[in-house]
Design an enzyme around this catalytic site. Structure first.
Site, PDB file in Angstrom:
ATOM      1  N   SER A 126     -26.588 -10.818  -6.036  1.00 31.47           N
ATOM      2  CA  SER A 126     -26.241 -12.234  -6.119  1.00 31.47           C
ATOM      3  C   SER A 126     -25.452 -12.522  -7.386  1.00 31.47           C
ATOM      4  O   SER A 126     -25.663 -11.885  -8.437  1.00 31.47           O
ATOM      5  CB  SER A 126     -27.547 -13.031  -6.136  1.00 31.47           C
ATOM      6  OG  SER A 126     -27.308 -14.331  -6.590  1.00 31.47           O
ATOM      7  N   TYR A 150     -35.631 -15.287 -10.304  1.00 30.22           N
ATOM      8  CA  TYR A 150     -34.930 -14.743  -9.133  1.00 30.22           C
ATOM      9  C   TYR A 150     -33.783 -13.842  -9.592  1.00 30.22           C
ATOM     10  O   TYR A 150     -33.641 -12.697  -9.124  1.00 30.22           O
ATOM     11  CB  TYR A 150     -34.407 -15.908  -8.276  1.00 30.22           C
ATOM     12  CG  TYR A 150     -33.402 -15.500  -7.236  1.00 30.22           C
ATOM     13  CD1 TYR A 150     -33.791 -14.744  -6.136  1.00 30.22           C
ATOM     14  CD2 TYR A 150     -32.070 -15.861  -7.353  1.00 30.22           C
ATOM     15  CE1 TYR A 150     -32.860 -14.362  -5.183  1.00 30.22           C
ATOM     16  CE2 TYR A 150     -31.138 -15.485  -6.413  1.00 30.22           C
ATOM     17  CZ  TYR A 150     -31.543 -14.737  -5.325  1.00 30.22           C
ATOM     18  OH  TYR A 150     -30.617 -14.362  -4.387  1.00 30.22           O
ATOM     19  N   LYS A 154     -33.027  -9.601  -9.250  1.00 32.38           N
ATOM     20  CA  LYS A 154     -31.797  -8.976  -8.707  1.00 32.38           C
ATOM     21  C   LYS A 154     -31.227  -7.979  -9.721  1.00 32.38           C
ATOM     22  O   LYS A 154     -30.776  -6.896  -9.346  1.00 32.38           O
ATOM     23  CB  LYS A 154     -30.745 -10.047  -8.369  1.00 32.38           C
ATOM     24  CG  LYS A 154     -31.107 -10.921  -7.187  1.00 32.38           C
ATOM     25  CD  LYS A 154     -30.987 -10.152  -5.879  1.00 32.38           C
ATOM     26  CE  LYS A 154     -31.404 -10.994  -4.684  1.00 32.38           C
ATOM     27  NZ  LYS A 154     -31.480 -10.239  -3.428  1.00 32.38           N
TER      28      LYS A 154
HETATM   29  N1  UFG Z   1     -27.022 -29.450  -5.350  1.00 29.87           N
HETATM   30  C1  UFG Z   1     -27.140 -30.824  -5.318  1.00 29.87           C
HETATM   31  N2  UFG Z   1     -28.110 -31.363  -4.512  1.00 29.87           N
HETATM   32  C2  UFG Z   1     -28.943 -30.600  -3.742  1.00 29.87           C
HETATM   33  C3  UFG Z   1     -28.812 -29.198  -3.785  1.00 29.87           C
HETATM   34  C4  UFG Z   1     -27.832 -28.653  -4.603  1.00 29.87           C
HETATM   35  O1  UFG Z   1     -26.408 -31.541  -6.003  1.00 29.87           O
HETATM   36  O2  UFG Z   1     -29.805 -31.165  -3.046  1.00 29.87           O
HETATM   37  C5  UFG Z   1     -25.963 -28.855  -6.178  1.00 29.87           C
HETATM   38  C6  UFG Z   1     -26.489 -27.954  -7.282  1.00 29.87           C
HETATM   39  O3  UFG Z   1     -26.831 -28.704  -8.418  1.00 29.87           O
HETATM   40  C7  UFG Z   1     -25.291 -27.018  -7.496  1.00 29.87           C
HETATM   41  C8  UFG Z   1     -24.677 -26.905  -6.091  1.00 29.87           C
HETATM   42  O4  UFG Z   1     -25.168 -28.021  -5.368  1.00 29.87           O
HETATM   43  O5  UFG Z   1     -24.350 -27.616  -8.342  1.00 29.87           O
HETATM   44  C9  UFG Z   1     -25.065 -25.635  -5.365  1.00 29.87           C
HETATM   45  O6  UFG Z   1     -26.474 -25.515  -5.363  1.00 29.87           O
HETATM   46  P1  UFG Z   1     -27.237 -24.478  -4.405  1.00 29.87           P
HETATM   47  O7  UFG Z   1     -28.704 -24.697  -4.607  1.00 29.87           O
HETATM   48  O8  UFG Z   1     -26.714 -24.569  -3.020  1.00 29.87           O
HETATM   49  O9  UFG Z   1     -26.774 -23.067  -4.947  1.00 29.87           O
HETATM   50  P2  UFG Z   1     -26.930 -22.399  -6.392  1.00 29.87           P
HETATM   51  O10 UFG Z   1     -25.536 -22.204  -6.911  1.00 29.87           O
HETATM   52  O11 UFG Z   1     -27.879 -23.099  -7.251  1.00 29.87           O
HETATM   53  O12 UFG Z   1     -27.599 -21.016  -6.055  1.00 29.87           O
HETATM   54  C10 UFG Z   1     -27.187 -20.284  -4.934  1.00 29.87           C
HETATM   55  C11 UFG Z   1     -28.374 -19.564  -4.347  1.00 29.87           C
HETATM   56  C12 UFG Z   1     -28.761 -18.422  -5.194  1.00 29.87           C
HETATM   57  C13 UFG Z   1     -27.572 -17.597  -5.578  1.00 29.87           C
HETATM   58  C14 UFG Z   1     -26.489 -18.418  -6.206  1.00 29.87           C
HETATM   59  C15 UFG Z   1     -25.274 -17.594  -6.501  1.00 29.87           C
HETATM   60  O13 UFG Z   1     -29.470 -20.429  -4.171  1.00 29.87           O
HETATM   61  O14 UFG Z   1     -29.645 -17.628  -4.441  1.00 29.87           O
HETATM   62  O15 UFG Z   1     -26.146 -19.445  -5.302  1.00 29.87           O
HETATM   63  O16 UFG Z   1     -24.306 -18.348  -7.171  1.00 29.87           O
HETATM   64  F1  UFG Z   1     -27.920 -16.658  -6.444  1.00 29.87           F
END
Ligand code: UFG
Length: 337
Positions: A126, A150, A154
């Site tokens: 990841s 997490y 990884k």
């Molecule tokens: N976000 C919101 N509201 C929500 C959910 C997410 O604003 O309800 C925002 C987050 O703050 C972030 C973006 O959307 O800016 C993406 O968030 P995600 O939770 O979809 O993804 P992340 O980038 O936090 O993490 C994901 C996976 C991980 C992985 C990572 C790799 O959850 O497993 O991408 O970049 F490792």
């Protein structure tokens, strides 16, 4: 060719399994159903009776008798290791659960593979291993500084695989996924929005389904184009295609190699919401909220290594991702739960 897929009932492992079966590979799938969907397995067993075999087992159980027994009689060419817990948030609350489920189970898997002379391994890593990089786009040789448990698991698994490859027991390709979204082109395998997901796309879908009233946008004061988080969203079909390129690559490869699987383009939270609304004609009500602990401002890939060495590049755009993510849920309203 025969492929072992761990986590074959999940969103990514399941999409890969489906596509592998369609392409004529034989698949031995294993899943514990901690997160995976039984419907996926039912579908594979019904439609690919001859080429799909399923083992229900938890890989963190050192006995893993069913898998050991299966590998005694069948020769596996490549193991695609997708199984693992994947919620950043949950990993902060339950760190030992993540070390057990992700790291212990990989030690166990590698021992079993080694005893059965399976030496080719493709690992679902990841972008989270890079943590909060100051420089973008991110290359594979940038610093490894995970900011969540997490992410640490990884990194630990990557290190374990790298060490194991030095012992000449395994040849390994680690694929560092950026943000996979969307659904497989046939809309049979998809990410369920029903199990209180943390990720953005299934949360958007929950609002589209009226399961939630509003999407919360976590943080509007980041140093990004519009103040909301920037990520490299990649269509699941492109991500899965990257795995098939890795399967080809690993045939003659010896050692340890790592690739970013991303598009190289960053998208903000506001941009993905607007795109989803436009493509699907559905309003996504939202409100601004505080930053989510552990979140970073931006994260996007330089995918040129995968472009050059695997001959892979992402083909689908954000419209495709938003359209397919919603279409799969619409097509499967009765099954999606
Ligand atoms: N976000 C919101 N509201 C929500 C959910 C997410 O604003 O309800 C925002 C987050 O703050 C972030 C973006 O959307 O800016 C993406 O968030 P995600 O939770 O979809 O993804 P992340 O980038 O936090 O993490 C994901 C996976 C991980 C992985 C990572 C790799 O959850 O497993 O991408 O970049 F490792």
């Amino acid at each position: 060719m025969r492929i072992l897929v761990t986590g074959c009932a999940g969103y990514i492992g399941g999409t890969f399994t489906f596509e592998a079966l369609k392409r004529g590979f034989k698949v031995i799938g294993i899943d514990s159903f901690i997160n995976g969907k039984k419907n996926n397995i039912k579908f594979f067993l019904e439609n690919y009776r001859e080429s799909f075999k399923f083992i229900e087992e938890d890989l963190s159980d050192y006995k893993a008798e069913k898998l050991k027994k299966e590998l005694d009689s069948i020769k596996i060419d490549v193991a695609v290791h997708c199984a693992g817990l994947k919620s950043v948030d949950e990993s902060e609350k339950e760190p030992l659960l993540y070390w057990k489920n992700n790291v212990d189970s990989t030690i166990n898997l590698l021992n079993i593979l080694s005893n059965s002379n399976v030496r080719k391994v493709i690992f679902s890593s990841s972008a989270t291993v890079y943590g909060d990089s100051d420089i973008h786009p991110i290359l594979e040789d940038f610093g490894i500084e995970p900011v969540s448990t997490y992410g640490s698991t990884k990194v630990a698994i990557e290190q374990m695989l790298k060490d194991s490859s030095r012992s000449k027991k395994f040849d390994v390709v680690s694929l560092r996924y950026f943000n996979p979204v969307g659904s497989h082109k046939e809309m049979k395998v998809y990410e369920s929005p029903y199990s209180m997901p943390n990720n953005l796309m299934p949360r958007i879908i929950r609002v589209a389904l009226k399961l939630d009233q509003k999407l919360q946008i976590y943080g509007t004061d980041y140093d990004t184009r519009d103040g909301t988080g920037e990520r490299d969203y990649i269509h699941i079909d492109d991500l899965v295609e990257g795995h098939f390129k890795a399967v080809e690559y690993i045939k003659d490869f010896k050692g340890y190699e790592v690739f970013n699987l991303g598009t190289g383009t960053s998208i903000t939270v506001k941009e993905i919401i607007s795109c989803f609304e436009e493509v699907n004609g559905i309003k996504i009500s939202h409100e601004y909220a505080d930053r989510r602990p552990g979140d970073i401002a931006k994260c996007y890939a330089d995918p040129s290594k995968a472009n050059n060495l695997l001959g892979w590049s992402a083909q689908k755009n954000l419209e495709d991702m938003c359209r397919d993510a919603w279409k799969a849920i619409k097509n499967n309203l009765n099954d999606a739960k």
